[in-house]
Design an enzyme around this catalytic site. Structure first.
Site, PDB file in Angstrom:
ATOM      1  N   ILE A  93       0.851  -1.187   0.000  1.00  0.00           N
ATOM      2  CA  ILE A  93       0.000   0.000   0.000  1.00  0.00           C
ATOM      3  C   ILE A  93       0.895   1.248   0.000  1.00  0.00           C
ATOM      4  O   ILE A  93       1.563   1.528   0.999  1.00  0.00           O
ATOM      5  CB  ILE A  93      -0.926   0.040   1.232  1.00  0.00           C
ATOM      6  CG1 ILE A  93      -1.632  -1.300   1.438  1.00  0.00           C
ATOM      7  CG2 ILE A  93      -1.915   1.189   1.106  1.00  0.00           C
ATOM      8  CD1 ILE A  93      -2.483  -1.741   0.285  1.00  0.00           C
ATOM      9  N   ASP A 192      -7.056  -4.335  17.355  1.00  0.00           N
ATOM     10  CA  ASP A 192      -5.739  -3.794  17.730  1.00  0.00           C
ATOM     11  C   ASP A 192      -5.559  -2.465  17.010  1.00  0.00           C
ATOM     12  O   ASP A 192      -4.569  -2.238  16.317  1.00  0.00           O
ATOM     13  CB  ASP A 192      -4.646  -4.792  17.340  1.00  0.00           C
ATOM     14  CG  ASP A 192      -3.288  -4.454  17.951  1.00  0.00           C
ATOM     15  OD1 ASP A 192      -3.201  -3.468  18.708  1.00  0.00           O
ATOM     16  OD2 ASP A 192      -2.301  -5.157  17.650  1.00  0.00           O
TER      17      ASP A 192
END
Length: 284
Positions: A93, A192
């Site tokens: 990404i 998380d």
């Protein structure tokens, strides 16, 4: 055959990888990370000499998040084991700019994610928080799940750090939790969610990764985001606009964050105990 050659052979079925270079990326606390280019495309690689089932559960979590299509996640390209290490290969990404639009999309997207519900708290598979085991065996009650599946296992791991007084305070707190948590259905959580597990991609599109997914109380996720600097205020405003939180949420944040703080005690040592004791002192 080195790690990268084995990765390329396993994922792409190609043996001609002698000139491909693995570029290390710093910052990972649990796994080694890096990127490589193959036939003009860039890929992200995680590897660990003793991953056990870490990458298997991460793949399952990413696929679950992708299925609900609330926020973008990296594509899982392959997972395997070389002579040296276990590995997980993901799409790369490119990092974008954290604009106001990015924070708005992240807030709305997380609100959308949290509207995916389930009959019980937990999940159909266990996973990890960092490298620590995380039990997701279902419970119908959030309080029971929070005590038995989240706090108690971490307290047991942290016994060498916790004196009897602190352990007793946890017992007292457990008996008071029914006074704090609003009744809400289970929500699908990333699990998380802190600044190290989010990023802006192209055109300020938000991505989330490194999940520890389960169906839990959505306030626990929002509380987690306030740790370690928190998110931009635009994110919280956008979430609230899409899926308003119940009154007095701010007063409950510290209780939810006992879980990630205990995780940090067990991963990184006793420096996080001061904050744990502060919270217990305020509520017990």
């Amino acid at each position: 055959m080195n790690l990268l050659q084995e990765v390329i052979r396993h994922i792409f079925g190609d043996e001609s990888s002698d000139n491909v270079r693995l570029n290390s990326i710093g910052g990972g606390c649990i796994n080694n990370t890096g990127w490589f280019e193959w036939k003009g495309e860039r890929f992200f690689l995680k590897w660990n000499h003793n991953a056990k089932d870490l990458f298997e559960k991460e793949e399952l979590g990413l696929k679950l998040l992708k299925e609900v299509n609330s926020l973008a996640v990296p594509e899982v390209l392959g997972r395997g084991k070389s002579i040296e290490s276990d590995f997980l290969c993901l799409s790369y990404i490119p990092k974008g700019i954290e604009t106001k639009r990015y924070w708005e999309l992240l807030g709305h997207g997380l609100a959308n994610l949290h509207q995916n519900t389930n009959e019980s708290f937990g999940l159909f598979f266990d996973n990890h928080i960092g490298r620590l085991p995380q039990s997701n065996k279902p419970k119908s009650s959030w309080i029971e799940f929070f005590i038995t599946r989240r706090l108690t296992p971490q307290i047991k791991i942290a016994e060498r750090y916790l004196d009897k007084t602190t352990q007793k305070k946890f017992e007292i707190l457990f008996n008071k939790l029914q006074n704090y948590f609003p009744d809400e259905p289970p929500a699908l959580l990333h699990g998380d969610l802190w600044s190290g597990n989010i990023m802006s991609g192209k055109e300020s599109s938000p991505y989330i990764f490194d999940p520890a997914v389960f169906f839990g109380h959505r306030e626990a996720e929002l509380a987690f985001t306030t740790l370690f600097g928190g998110f931009d205020k635009t994110f919280y405003a956008s979430y609230q606009e899409s899926f308003p939180l119940r009154p007095q949420f701010q007063e409950r944040i510290d209780i939810y964050n006992l879980y990630p703080l205990l995780v940090h005690v067990n991963l990184f040592g006793s420096s996080y105990l001061m904050e744990v004791n502060r919270i217990l002192q305020n509520f017990v």
